[in-house]
Write a protein that holds these residues in place. Structure first.
Motif, PDB file in Angstrom:
ATOM      1  N   PRO A  74       1.495  12.094   0.947  1.00 16.03           N
ATOM      2  CA  PRO A  74       1.269  10.944   0.061  1.00 16.03           C
ATOM      3  C   PRO A  74       2.529  10.572  -0.704  1.00 16.03           C
ATOM      4  CG  PRO A  74      -0.537  12.512  -0.134  1.00 16.03           C
ATOM      5  CD  PRO A  74       0.533  13.177   0.694  1.00 16.03           C
ATOM      6  N   LEU A  75       2.861   9.298  -0.677  1.00 17.21           N
ATOM      7  CA  LEU A  75       4.033   8.796  -1.395  1.00 17.21           C
ATOM      8  C   LEU A  75       3.614   8.093  -2.677  1.00 17.21           C
ATOM      9  CD1 LEU A  75       7.024   7.984  -1.685  1.00 17.21           C
ATOM     10  CD2 LEU A  75       6.546   6.032  -0.171  1.00 17.21           C
ATOM     11  N   GLN A  76       2.673   7.168  -2.579  1.00 13.78           N
ATOM     12  CA  GLN A  76       2.166   6.325  -3.670  1.00 13.78           C
ATOM     13  C   GLN A  76       3.147   5.243  -4.082  1.00 13.78           C
ATOM     14  OE1 GLN A  76      -0.752   6.640  -3.664  1.00 13.78           O
ATOM     15  NE2 GLN A  76      -1.300   8.780  -3.375  1.00 13.78           N
ATOM     16  N   SER A  77       4.416   5.597  -4.322  1.00 13.67           N
ATOM     17  CA  SER A  77       5.409   4.574  -4.652  1.00 13.67           C
ATOM     18  C   SER A  77       6.794   5.062  -4.275  1.00 13.67           C
ATOM     19  CB  SER A  77       5.375   4.239  -6.142  1.00 13.67           C
ATOM     20  OG  SER A  77       6.407   3.305  -6.473  1.00 13.67           O
ATOM     21  N   GLY A  78       7.650   4.127  -3.879  1.00 12.89           N
ATOM     22  CA  GLY A  78       9.036   4.446  -3.606  1.00 12.89           C
ATOM     23  C   GLY A  78       9.949   4.096  -4.757  1.00 12.89           C
ATOM     24  N   SER A  79       9.383   3.991  -5.958  1.00 12.15           N
ATOM     25  CA  SER A  79      10.163   3.696  -7.163  1.00 12.15           C
ATOM     26  C   SER A  79      10.006   4.858  -8.147  1.00 12.15           C
ATOM     27  CB  SER A  79       9.667   2.402  -7.817  1.00 12.15           C
ATOM     28  OG  SER A  79      10.165   2.269  -9.137  1.00 12.15           O
ATOM     29  N   ASP A  80      11.113   5.432  -8.582  1.00  8.86           N
ATOM     30  CA  ASP A  80      11.042   6.561  -9.513  1.00  8.86           C
ATOM     31  C   ASP A  80      10.365   6.197 -10.827  1.00  8.86           C
ATOM     32  OD1 ASP A  80      12.084   8.525  -7.924  1.00  8.86           O
ATOM     33  OD2 ASP A  80      14.134   8.377  -8.708  1.00  8.86           O
ATOM     34  N   VAL A 137       7.998   4.034 -11.336  1.00 12.14           N
ATOM     35  CA  VAL A 137       6.553   3.985 -11.112  1.00 12.14           C
ATOM     36  C   VAL A 137       6.006   5.388 -10.941  1.00 12.14           C
ATOM     37  CG1 VAL A 137       4.721   3.162  -9.598  1.00 12.14           C
ATOM     38  CG2 VAL A 137       6.648   1.666 -10.142  1.00 12.14           C
ATOM     39  N   LEU A 138       6.709   6.239 -10.203  1.00 13.83           N
ATOM     40  CA  LEU A 138       6.256   7.621 -10.015  1.00 13.83           C
ATOM     41  C   LEU A 138       6.136   8.347 -11.353  1.00 13.83           C
ATOM     42  CD1 LEU A 138       8.294   8.709  -6.848  1.00 13.83           C
ATOM     43  CD2 LEU A 138       5.829   8.254  -6.986  1.00 13.83           C
ATOM     44  N   ARG A 139       7.070   8.074 -12.263  1.00 14.09           N
ATOM     45  CA  ARG A 139       6.966   8.697 -13.583  1.00 14.09           C
ATOM     46  C   ARG A 139       5.708   8.247 -14.307  1.00 14.09           C
ATOM     47  NH1 ARG A 139      12.690   8.296 -13.528  1.00 14.09           N
ATOM     48  NH2 ARG A 139      12.634   6.167 -14.344  1.00 14.09           N
ATOM     49  N   ARG A 140       5.402   6.960 -14.259  1.00  9.98           N
ATOM     50  CA  ARG A 140       4.192   6.468 -14.923  1.00  9.98           C
ATOM     51  C   ARG A 140       2.929   6.987 -14.235  1.00  9.98           C
ATOM     52  NH1 ARG A 140       7.105   1.603 -14.704  1.00  9.98           N
ATOM     53  NH2 ARG A 140       5.560   0.536 -13.391  1.00  9.98           N
ATOM     54  N   MET A 141       3.029   7.225 -12.960  1.00 14.06           N
ATOM     55  CA  MET A 141       1.899   7.801 -12.223  1.00 14.06           C
ATOM     56  C   MET A 141       1.715   9.288 -12.508  1.00 14.06           C
ATOM     57  SD  MET A 141       2.261   6.168  -8.402  1.00 14.06           S
ATOM     58  CE  MET A 141       1.623   4.534  -8.002  1.00 14.06           C
ATOM     59  N   ARG A 142       2.732   9.911 -13.123  1.00 15.83           N
ATOM     60  CA  ARG A 142       2.746  11.355 -13.381  1.00 15.83           C
ATOM     61  C   ARG A 142       2.763  12.155 -12.079  1.00 15.83           C
ATOM     62  NH1 ARG A 142       3.398  10.956 -18.475  1.00 15.83           N
ATOM     63  NH2 ARG A 142       1.909   9.971 -19.874  1.00 15.83           N
ATOM     64  N   ARG A 143       3.464  11.602 -11.096  1.00  7.88           N
ATOM     65  CA  ARG A 143       3.667  12.341  -9.859  1.00  7.88           C
ATOM     66  C   ARG A 143       4.777  13.377 -10.067  1.00  7.88           C
ATOM     67  NH1 ARG A 143       0.055  12.419  -6.129  1.00  7.88           N
ATOM     68  NH2 ARG A 143       1.414  12.095  -4.337  1.00  7.88           N
ATOM     69  N   LYS A 144       4.731  14.467  -9.308  1.00 14.89           N
ATOM     70  CA  LYS A 144       5.600  15.612  -9.577  1.00 14.89           C
ATOM     71  C   LYS A 144       6.862  15.638  -8.720  1.00 14.89           C
ATOM     72  CE  LYS A 144       1.837  18.614 -11.141  1.00 14.89           C
ATOM     73  NZ  LYS A 144       1.125  19.903 -10.936  1.00 14.89           N
ATOM     74  N   ASN A 172      -3.599  18.743 -10.238  1.00 15.94           N
ATOM     75  CA  ASN A 172      -2.673  17.680 -10.646  1.00 15.94           C
ATOM     76  C   ASN A 172      -3.371  16.734 -11.621  1.00 15.94           C
ATOM     77  OD1 ASN A 172      -0.689  18.705  -8.925  1.00 15.94           O
ATOM     78  ND2 ASN A 172      -1.404  17.463  -7.208  1.00 15.94           N
ATOM     79  N   ARG A 173      -2.584  15.985 -12.354  1.00 17.29           N
ATOM     80  CA  ARG A 173      -3.137  15.035 -13.308  1.00 17.29           C
ATOM     81  C   ARG A 173      -2.448  13.685 -13.152  1.00 17.29           C
ATOM     82  NH1 ARG A 173      -6.444  18.089 -13.121  1.00 17.29           N
ATOM     83  NH2 ARG A 173      -7.584  19.226 -14.723  1.00 17.29           N
ATOM     84  N   CYS A 174      -2.501  13.146 -11.955  1.00 18.37           N
ATOM     85  CA  CYS A 174      -1.922  11.823 -11.719  1.00 18.37           C
ATOM     86  C   CYS A 174      -2.661  10.807 -12.587  1.00 18.37           C
ATOM     87  CB  CYS A 174      -2.026  11.456 -10.253  1.00 18.37           C
ATOM     88  SG  CYS A 174      -1.173  12.619  -9.160  1.00 18.37           S
TER      89      CYS A 174
END
Length: 436
Positions: free
Chosen positions: A263-269, A271-278, A160-162
């Protein structure tokens, strides 16, 4: 041969690396030391996931050098891979060995320890971590000498590349222990322990290397079929790797701990996009709802980060509300820490430190409320626990510390009836509790 001490920092995978090094050095005739003051060689097996983790390592170096100026210090692990020159400059450090060369440490020590000290002060051994295919692991006791619940690393590295995470660049590509090796190790552990914890840097990607194309459920079915281990506990698995098949396998077999960590990291879409979560929150919620439906009493936990660059008040509230609505039983809440070498490090919209910490405090308070409610719901219920080496201590299948009414022998799985809520867990019926 010199006496040595290994101090491990960070995750379960790092602990397993340290256990493997300890075993290798013992086979070479090195003797263990009880503490740094009595060691001629001190190995610091490091973490670098946050700035605080880095500071812990530097503090340990200073402490070892102050207590035992003659001790030769070797620093290895993730911090060594990320910033070797920084560590090599610290007083007392003789070697800095990255994860890329960790398997060579016994040879390095054996070849170099008799050389004059000035010949190798601050010697650096770090290479291209992405070129490494070797796998270093050995079972390690889970709780620092607890002699219960051994942790077995079966996967290393991450593809992954978070944008916030330095780990792929210090651990390399995902690689897996062979299924035959895992079965052999668990077979051996099952003769001494009732529970084993399977761990990895990205455990859910076990067997996914190019040309292999296995799935974690394949390994787990083999462990059920070919070993006598009584309980398998899975450590953290990314949300997209919690498949229906994996959940169904866990729910069908009582030999799996009722414990899900995603792992969640954030409950905001956004923020998840900026985190590069999948994944997005709807995917995550779907996974947790399925876990709760199939395993109604399971522990469900997550890692959550506060103060990621650009996180607005509205995004944080979105995350908080999402967490409040889901059936979490515990959270690991972290304050965002800038990591050189990550995409997020270059951001210009960093959240003030005070705001980050305030948000962390809010989510930790929410997590405490959820955990207390979960423990209260267990009163009067019968839980399956594994007894630990500390007298009267045990851990339930669904990850609740249980204080026993009377001490039992360690490393036994048994049923207990919960009588009351205790300070950080629950107490068996008949045990005088420390009220929460």
């Amino acid at each position: 041969m010199p006496r040595f001490l290994i101090q491990n920092f960070g995750c379960r995978a790092s602990q397993a690396d340290g256990a493997a090094l300890e075993s290798q050095l013992a086979l070479r005739g090195f003797a263990g030391a009880p503490d740094a003051a009595g060691a001629e060689l001190v190995i610091l097996n490091t973490c670098t996931v946050t700035a605080a983790a880095d500071e812990d390592v530097r503090k340990a170096v200073r402490q070892v050098h102050r207590q035992n100026p003659e001790a030769r210090i070797l620093i290895t692990g993730c911090y060594a891979q990320r910033a070797p020159e920084e560590l090599a400059a610290l007083p007392g450090v003789r070697w800095v060995v990255g994860n890329s060369h960790k398997t060579a440490i016994p040879d390095l020590i054996g070849d170099s320890f008799t050389r004059p000290e000035t010949d190798y002060h601050g010697e650096i051994h770090v290479g291209d971590i992405y070129a490494r295919q070797d796998f270093l692991a050995a079972p390690v006791d889970d709780a620092g000498g607890d002699r219960s619940r051994p942790n077995l690393k079966v996967q290393d590295g991450c593809g992954n590349r978070c944008s916030f995470c330095i780990i792929p660049s210090v651990r390399g590509r995902s690689r897996s222990a062979s299924p035959d090796d895992v079965v052999a190790q668990v077979t051996n552990l099952a003769a001494r322990y009732p529970e084993v914890v399977l761990s990895g840097i990205n455990l859910g990607r076990w067997g996914r290397e190019q040309g292999v194309n296995l799935r974690l459920t394949v390994l787990l079915r083999r462990l059920l079929d070919e070993t006598e281990i009584q309980r398998i506990r899975l450590s953290s698995i990314e949300p997209m790797d919690w498949s229906d098949d994996l959940f169904e396998l866990m729910a069908e077999s009582p030999r799996f701990a009722r414990h899900v960590h995603a792992p969640l990291q954030s409950g905001s879409d956004s923020v998840l996009r900026r985190m590069r979560r999948k994944y997005r929150v709807r995917h995550y919620e779907d996974r947790l709802r399925l876990a709760r439906r199939l395993m109604p009493d399971a522990a469900i936990g997550a890692d959550v980060m506060t103060g990621f660059p650009g996180e607005t008040d509205a995004e944080f509230e979105e995350s908080r509300a999402f967490i409040e609505a889901l059936p979490f039983t515990y959270l690991h809440v972290f304050t965002y820490s800038e990591r050189p070498g990550t995409e997020a490090f270059a951001a210009t919209d960093h959240v003030p430190i005070r705001t980050r910490r305030d948000r962390t405090a809010i989510l930790r308070a929410l997590a405490a409320q959820k955990n207390l409610a979960f423990r209260q719901s267990m009163v009067g219920r019968t839980l399956s626990v594994v007894t630990l080496s500390k007298p009267g201590a045990s851990l339930s299948s669904n990850y609740i510390p249980v204080q026993l009414a009377t001490p039992r022998a360690p490393n036994v799985i048994l049923p207990v009836v919960v009588g009351s809520v205790a300070d950080s867990g629950v107490s068996e019926r008949g045990c005088f509790p420390l009220l929460a």
